[in-house]
Design a protein around this motif. Structure first.
Motif, mmCIF file in Angstrom:
data_model
loop_
_atom_site.group_PDB
_atom_site.id
_atom_site.type_symbol
_atom_site.label_atom_id
_atom_site.label_comp_id
_atom_site.label_asym_id
_atom_site.label_seq_id
_atom_site.Cartn_x
_atom_site.Cartn_y
_atom_site.Cartn_z
ATOM 1 N N LEU A 8 0.818 -1.212 0.000
ATOM 2 C CA LEU A 8 0.000 0.000 0.000
ATOM 3 C C LEU A 8 0.852 1.261 0.000
ATOM 4 O O LEU A 8 0.400 2.325 -0.400
ATOM 5 C CB LEU A 8 -0.910 -0.007 1.231
ATOM 6 N N PRO A 49 -7.008 1.704 5.475
ATOM 7 C CA PRO A 49 -6.051 0.951 4.650
ATOM 8 C C PRO A 49 -6.367 -0.538 4.553
ATOM 9 O O PRO A 49 -6.156 -1.147 3.492
ATOM 10 C CB PRO A 49 -4.715 1.189 5.358
ATOM 11 N N THR A 106 -6.964 -2.413 0.982
ATOM 12 C CA THR A 106 -6.133 -3.558 0.589
ATOM 13 C C THR A 106 -6.996 -4.782 0.293
ATOM 14 O O THR A 106 -6.786 -5.487 -0.706
ATOM 15 C CB THR A 106 -5.128 -3.885 1.705
ATOM 16 N N TYR A 137 -8.742 -4.401 -3.016
ATOM 17 C CA TYR A 137 -7.781 -4.492 -4.114
ATOM 18 C C TYR A 137 -7.473 -5.958 -4.430
ATOM 19 O O TYR A 137 -7.520 -6.384 -5.593
ATOM 20 C CB TYR A 137 -6.507 -3.753 -3.726
#
Length: 336
Positions: free
Chosen positions: A95, A113, A117, A120
């Protein structure tokens, strides 16, 4: 424990010795070779160049930055290189931090975050499985795109190209305990930074319960030399830069990790010196003890003894940052 060669990213320009170093690692039986990116050279192009000049060694990114590409773009890179290399690709993702994401890529650093993640990786997995068109009702990576400025014309799509492997390995760079725990749940492997075989607890309790087949692949500077203190200088230079400059004074994941590993006072001092422009002093402020415990530096006998501690822990792949073929050969002999 498998060995890998970590080449990192370019400095001012390409290193003319990287391809031959990768070929030497392949000849020595190294399992993998890895490239990286920061804010200069990208990770995939040099890896493709190496793939064309090797035949068996696995190819990994350690790491490709998520902010640099949408997840479908990253999946396209990975499946393309996997085909061209005959199934040798491993996708390592990271990241990064607010300084790079917002300062270089011009994108907002995600307020969550872990969620960013997870989304993604979900999209990348969907592309590689190719079981259905990609769809995700996500906060950060919705597919199709949905926002007030969307046309509303987007529709779910499935990759035209059939991926060579639906189970192409996905690894994540993670430092904080919660991030590490999620990595163990959603990825095929983990790329730790500053791994110390004596301090696995610094990454949180999840490290004690790893699933079978899960890769733990730390990057480690190695150098066969007579003078340990001199050999540690490149390690200290790297640490001074990452801990001092790769992040804001109030938000630096690398400094936070060093603090959890028992060097909080020193980490804050390194930051203070680096951010004040006193970079040489910042490097010298890195404790030799810390640089030493996360690297393999010194005479052959010393490295052989210290290597035993790495084998006893959860590390499955030692990704060696080594400047010379001699060090690569010594490690291959000691690990055989």
């Amino acid at each position: 424990m498998r060995l890998g060669l970590a080449l990192g990213y370019w400095g001012r320009g390409p290193d003319p010795g990287h391809v031959e170093l990768a070929r030497e690692a392949e000849r020595l039986g190294y399992d993998s070779v890895w490239t990286a990116e920061s804010w200069g050279s990208d990770a995939f192009t040099p890896l493709t160049w190496i793939a064309a000049r090797t035949s068996t060694i696995k190819l990994g990114t350690a790491v490709a930055q998520m902010a640099a590409r949408s997840p479908t773009t990253t999946a396209m890179h990975a499946l393309t290189l996997d085909h061209l290399s005959g199934g040798r690709m491993m996708l390592g993702l990271g990241l990064s931090g607010p300084q790079v994401v917002e300062g270089w890529y011009g994108r907002p650093f995600p307020k969550s975050p872990l969620t960013a993640t997870r989304e993604y990786v979900d999209v990348v997995r969907q592309v590689l499985r190719r079981a259905a068109p990609v769809e995700l009702d996500g906060r950060f990576h919705p597919h199709p795109y949905r926002a007030p400025d969307a046309t509303g014309l987007g529709r779910p799509l499935k990759s035209i190209t059939h991926p060579l492997r639906a189970d192409l390995p996905v690894l994540l760079g993670a430092e904080g305990p919660r991030n590490v725990a999620q990595t163990i749940r959603i990825a095929d492997g983990w790329l730790p930074l500053y791994w110390s075989p004596n301090r696995p607890d610094a990454y949180g309790p999840a490290v004690a319960e790893l699933p079978e087949g899960f890769r733990v692949a730390p990057l480690t500077r190695a150098l066969v030399c007579d003078d340990v203190a001199e050999g540690l200088l490149p390690v200290k230079a790297m640490l001074g830069f990452y801990i001092g400059g790769m992040g804001h004074a109030t938000r630096n994941f690398h400094a936070d990790l060093m603090a959890r590993m028992g060097y909080e006072e020193q980490a804050r001092r390194i930051q203070e010196l680096f951010l004040a422009g006193r970079r040489e002093e910042a490097v010298l402020a890195v404790p030799d003890a810390f640089a030493d415990e996360i690297s393999l530096v010194g005479p052959r006998a010393r490295i052989a003894e210290r290597l035993q501690a790495w084998r006893k822990g959860p590390v499955t792949d030692l990704l060696v940052v080594a400047p010379d073929p001699h060090t690569l050969r010594v490690l291959a002999e000691l690990n055989s």
